[in-house]
Design a protein around this motif. Structure first.
Motif, PDB file in Angstrom:
ATOM      1  N   ASN A  71      36.566  41.362  43.313  1.00  0.00           N
ATOM      2  CA  ASN A  71      35.897  40.086  43.025  1.00  0.00           C
ATOM      3  C   ASN A  71      36.850  39.132  42.314  1.00  0.00           C
ATOM      4  OD1 ASN A  71      35.903  40.807  40.314  1.00  0.00           O
ATOM      5  ND2 ASN A  71      33.958  41.917  40.548  1.00  0.00           N
ATOM      6  N   ASP A  72      36.420  37.924  42.113  1.00  0.00           N
ATOM      7  CA  ASP A  72      37.282  36.880  41.560  1.00  0.00           C
ATOM      8  C   ASP A  72      37.905  37.282  40.229  1.00  0.00           C
ATOM      9  OD1 ASP A  72      37.790  34.801  43.190  1.00  0.00           O
ATOM     10  OD2 ASP A  72      35.898  33.739  42.764  1.00  0.00           O
ATOM     11  N   ASP A  73      37.067  37.921  39.358  1.00  0.00           N
ATOM     12  CA  ASP A  73      37.582  38.320  38.048  1.00  0.00           C
ATOM     13  C   ASP A  73      38.718  39.325  38.185  1.00  0.00           C
ATOM     14  OD1 ASP A  73      35.731  36.740  36.942  1.00  0.00           O
ATOM     15  OD2 ASP A  73      34.281  38.381  36.529  1.00  0.00           O
ATOM     16  N   LEU A  75      40.828  39.634  40.569  1.00  0.00           N
ATOM     17  CA  LEU A  75      42.072  39.059  41.099  1.00  0.00           C
ATOM     18  C   LEU A  75      42.984  38.609  39.968  1.00  0.00           C
ATOM     19  CD1 LEU A  75      40.927  37.037  44.229  1.00  0.00           C
ATOM     20  CD2 LEU A  75      41.763  39.376  44.045  1.00  0.00           C
ATOM     21  N   LYS A 108      45.504  33.412  52.453  1.00  0.00           N
ATOM     22  CA  LYS A 108      45.482  32.067  51.873  1.00  0.00           C
ATOM     23  C   LYS A 108      46.729  31.338  52.360  1.00  0.00           C
ATOM     24  CE  LYS A 108      42.567  32.184  47.858  1.00  0.00           C
ATOM     25  NZ  LYS A 108      42.455  32.131  46.384  1.00  0.00           N
ATOM     26  N   SER A 179      38.858  32.544  53.628  1.00  0.00           N
ATOM     27  CA  SER A 179      37.471  32.067  53.566  1.00  0.00           C
ATOM     28  C   SER A 179      36.721  32.472  54.838  1.00  0.00           C
ATOM     29  CB  SER A 179      37.441  30.553  53.377  1.00  0.00           C
ATOM     30  OG  SER A 179      38.239  29.943  54.376  1.00  0.00           O
ATOM     31  N   LYS A 182      35.609  35.948  54.366  1.00  0.00           N
ATOM     32  CA  LYS A 182      34.411  36.024  53.503  1.00  0.00           C
ATOM     33  C   LYS A 182      33.157  35.683  54.295  1.00  0.00           C
ATOM     34  CE  LYS A 182      36.354  34.111  49.422  1.00  0.00           C
ATOM     35  NZ  LYS A 182      36.121  33.415  48.159  1.00  0.00           N
ATOM     36  N   HIS A 189      28.908  35.087  48.125  1.00  0.00           N
ATOM     37  CA  HIS A 189      28.924  35.145  46.659  1.00  0.00           C
ATOM     38  C   HIS A 189      29.410  36.486  46.156  1.00  0.00           C
ATOM     39  CE1 HIS A 189      26.960  31.328  46.850  1.00  0.00           C
ATOM     40  NE2 HIS A 189      26.035  31.863  47.680  1.00  0.00           N
ATOM     41  N   SER A 192      35.987  38.647  46.877  1.00  0.00           N
ATOM     42  CA  SER A 192      36.734  37.559  47.470  1.00  0.00           C
ATOM     43  C   SER A 192      38.009  38.022  48.159  1.00  0.00           C
ATOM     44  CB  SER A 192      37.059  36.511  46.427  1.00  0.00           C
ATOM     45  OG  SER A 192      37.360  37.134  45.207  1.00  0.00           O
TER      46      SER A 192
END
Ligand SMILES: Nc1ncnc2c1ncn2[C@@H]1O[C@H](COP(=O)(O)OP(=O)(O)O)[C@@H](O)[C@H]1O
Ligand SMILES: [Mg+2]
Lengths: 351, 228
Positions: A71-73, A75, A108, A179, A182, A189, A192
């Motif tokens: 998840n984002d955290d 990363l 990305k 993206s 995802k 949500h 990621s």
């Protein structure tokens, strides 16, 4: 050498029979080695093309990128030496074309993997519905501008570029945006990315629930990769042993038939080392002849082989295998050499 | 000159209960230029005697001097070299290497013993005497038994040995051929100055001999009367 060459020349049928066997074994070993290398490359080509040293995956993913979600955290803070990617199995479909199992890799665009991707044609991914795919898609009738759908999505994607060596675990890669990955996964949500990769061997992911592995660890954990390599190594090793036995047995029979001749020569004072040398060089010569013909056959096969067959002909690797066979010849000749050393000159005196 | 001599040689095969005393306190010497015939029945010790004289078997006791050298004290390598340069065996079984042409049989020797072999002219003479000059480019399988035997003899002569040892060289030959082989062995002694030693049970060879010995139950005795 003199004796060995003369014997091979005179005994064409026998020598021919041994050489034929060695040719067949050597050809089989070469083909298996090439196949093994080819398959190994199809497993790892993409990872190698990224030039990364470290993979950081979810600690619960069992070193398997397919099972890893971050998840984002997790990363955390990334430098320009790191990139994130999202990986997932997809089936590519297009009207009038057969379905293709592939691996989707979401990147990305501003990170190094996407930036360094070597295209053979087209341009990099710039929009959510653009993809860059492995060259092998061309063999299936896709070209620049072709549309395809992934899994059961309604969305159509456009091939904007081709790249080579985009193979992961034998499947061709479809590169797109992270993206897109995802969306495709329905993770609006949720997690990621699947993994963080780094060019630096010193990289360690610092966030909780994440573990850093070397590229080698990741490759060895690719599904089936090690099992496949082990199978090939076993087969090649067995063939080596078989060649050793064939050489030893044949040479032993040939040598035993010459024992009375050797006994006379020993009586006359011809040193054992001449006869031992003849035995060893006979063995090595036979294998070298066999190797030469086997190599020609392999070269012919490499030339004629359709690109779809996953074979990689690596000369240093095949040379090493060939050297292994010569070693087997040396080992195999030790059996008859023992008998040559024990030949009793007295056995031919008297009557 | 003594080309070869055996001093107080005894030989026993086996040990303990299965002992065979094949030779007893045997003394023997042979001069260059003579044909020495050792006659004896089967089992009398002829082959044992010849293998000891030829350096292939070490006697239980006693000494062997070959070409002036105490053979038993030499290293294996020196023994091989001395046999190659000084002893030619004429055997019943010729066992020529089947994949070497006649001329290559000589080449094999010259690859191991590089000097002191017969010159080309001398070899040509020997080949002529043995009537095998025309066979140089043939393989042994293309030769008759007699031709093979003569090639084997030529190969034994090629390193120019001082001593020729022959074990039953006439075993399976008719009287006509015995004369040919006997004459050949006599020629080697008289014309080529070799010390020729022949062990046999064949009395037909007596007429060619200079020295005659009898061997019975491992005991060697010199016969004074030469020429039948
Ligand atoms: N290797 C051996 N082991 C045991 N006994 C042997 C061996 N060779 C020969 N003998 C015995 O030694 C004696 C002499 O044998 P040999 O020298 O072959 O005689 P010849 O050549 O005159 O027939 C015979 O009694 C024979 O049985
Ligand atoms: Mg005998």
């Amino acid at each position: 050498m003199f004796l060995a060459l003369k014997e091979i020349k005179k005994e064409k049928l026998r020598s021919g029979a041994i050489i034929t066997m060695i040719v067949l074994i050597c050809y089989l070993i070469f083909i298996l080695t090439s196949l093994s290398l080819g398959l190994a490359r199809q497993n790892t080509a993409a990872i190698k093309s990224w030039h990364v040293q470290r993979f950081a995956l979810n600690s619960n993913a069992n070193t398997d990128m397919r099972q890893s979600f971050l998840n984002d955290d997790q990363l955390g803070q990334l430098t320009k030496n790191e990139a994130v990617l999202g990986q997932g199995s997809v089936v590519a479909k297009a009207a009038g074309k057969e379905k293709l199992s592939a691996v989707f890799v979401g990147l990305k665009s501003n990170q190094f993997i996407a930036k360094n991707l070597q295209l053979t044609s087209g341009h990099p991914v710039r929009h959510a519905h653009e993809i860059v795919v492995d060259d092998s898609f061309q063999d299936k009738g896709y070209h620049l501008g072709s549309h395809l759908r992934l899994n059961d999505q309604k969305q159509r994607y456009t091939i904007v570029g081709f790249t080579k060596n985009a193979k992961l675990n034998i499947a061709p890669i479809v590169y797109g945006q992270l993206s897109t990955w995802k969306t495709m996964r329905g993770f609006e949500h949720g997690p990621s990315a699947s993994a963080i990769v780094s060019k630096k061997a010193s990289y360690r992911a610092q966030t909780a629930g994440i573990t850093t592995y070397s590229t080698k660890q990741i490759i060895n954990k690719l599904p089936g990769y090690q099992a496949q390599n082990t199978t090939f190594i076993l087969m090649i090793a067995f063939l080596m042993v078989i060649s050793l036995i064939i050489i030893a047995v044949f040479l032993y029979i040939l040598t035993m038939q010459k024992m009375p001749n050797y006994a006379v020569l020993r009586a006359q004072g011809i040193p054992s080392k001449v006869l031992v040398g003849a035995t060893i060089s006979q063995s090595v010569l036979l294998v070298i002849f066999g190797l030469a013909i086997g190599s020609l056959l392999t070269a012919g096969t490499a030339f004629a082989m359709p690109a779809a067959v996953p074979m990689a002909f690596d000369v240093p690797m095949l040379a090493a295998v060939g050297l292994g066979l010569v070693l087997m010849a040396l080992l195999g000749s030790l059996v008859p050499v023992r008998s040559v050393l024990r030949v009793d000159p007295i056995s031919v005196i008297g009557g | 000159m003594n080309a070869i001599s055996l001093q107080n040689v005894s030989h026993t095969y086996g040990s303990d209960t299965a002992q065979v005393h094949a030779l007893h306190q045997l003394n023997f010497s042979a001069q260059s230029g003579t044909l020495n015939l050792v006659l004896g029945p089967s089992g009398s010790g002829k082959t044992t005697f010849l293998t000891i004289a030829g350096g292939l078997l070490t006697p239980t006791t006693g000494g062997v001097t070959i070409a002036g050298q105490n053979y038993t004290t030499l290293s294996k390598k020196q023994q091989d070299a001395l046999r190659l340069s000084s002893i030619g065996f004429v055997l019943q079984a010729y066992h020529l290497l089947p994949y070497l042409k006649v001329k290559e049989q000589f080449k094999l020797v010259s690859q191991v013993k590089k000097t002191g072999n017969l010159s080309a002219a001398k070899l040509a003479e020997v080949l002529d005497m043995l009537e095998i000059t025309d066979l140089l480019n043939k393989y042994p399988s293309e030769l008759s038994g007699g031709q093979q035997q003569r090639v084997a003899i030529a190969r034994a002569l090629y390193p120019n040995p001082a001593i020729i040892l022959a074990d039953e060289p006439t075993a399976a030959l008719d009287s006509q051929k015995v004369k040919v082989v006997g004459q050949l062995l006599a020629d080697l002694a008289h014309q080529h100055d070799k010390a020729v030693i022949v062990v046999t049970h064949d009395p037909r060879l007596i007429e060619f001999a200079d020295q005659i010995y009898d061997i019975t139950d491992g005991v060697l005795t010199h016969k004074d009367t030469v020429q039948a």
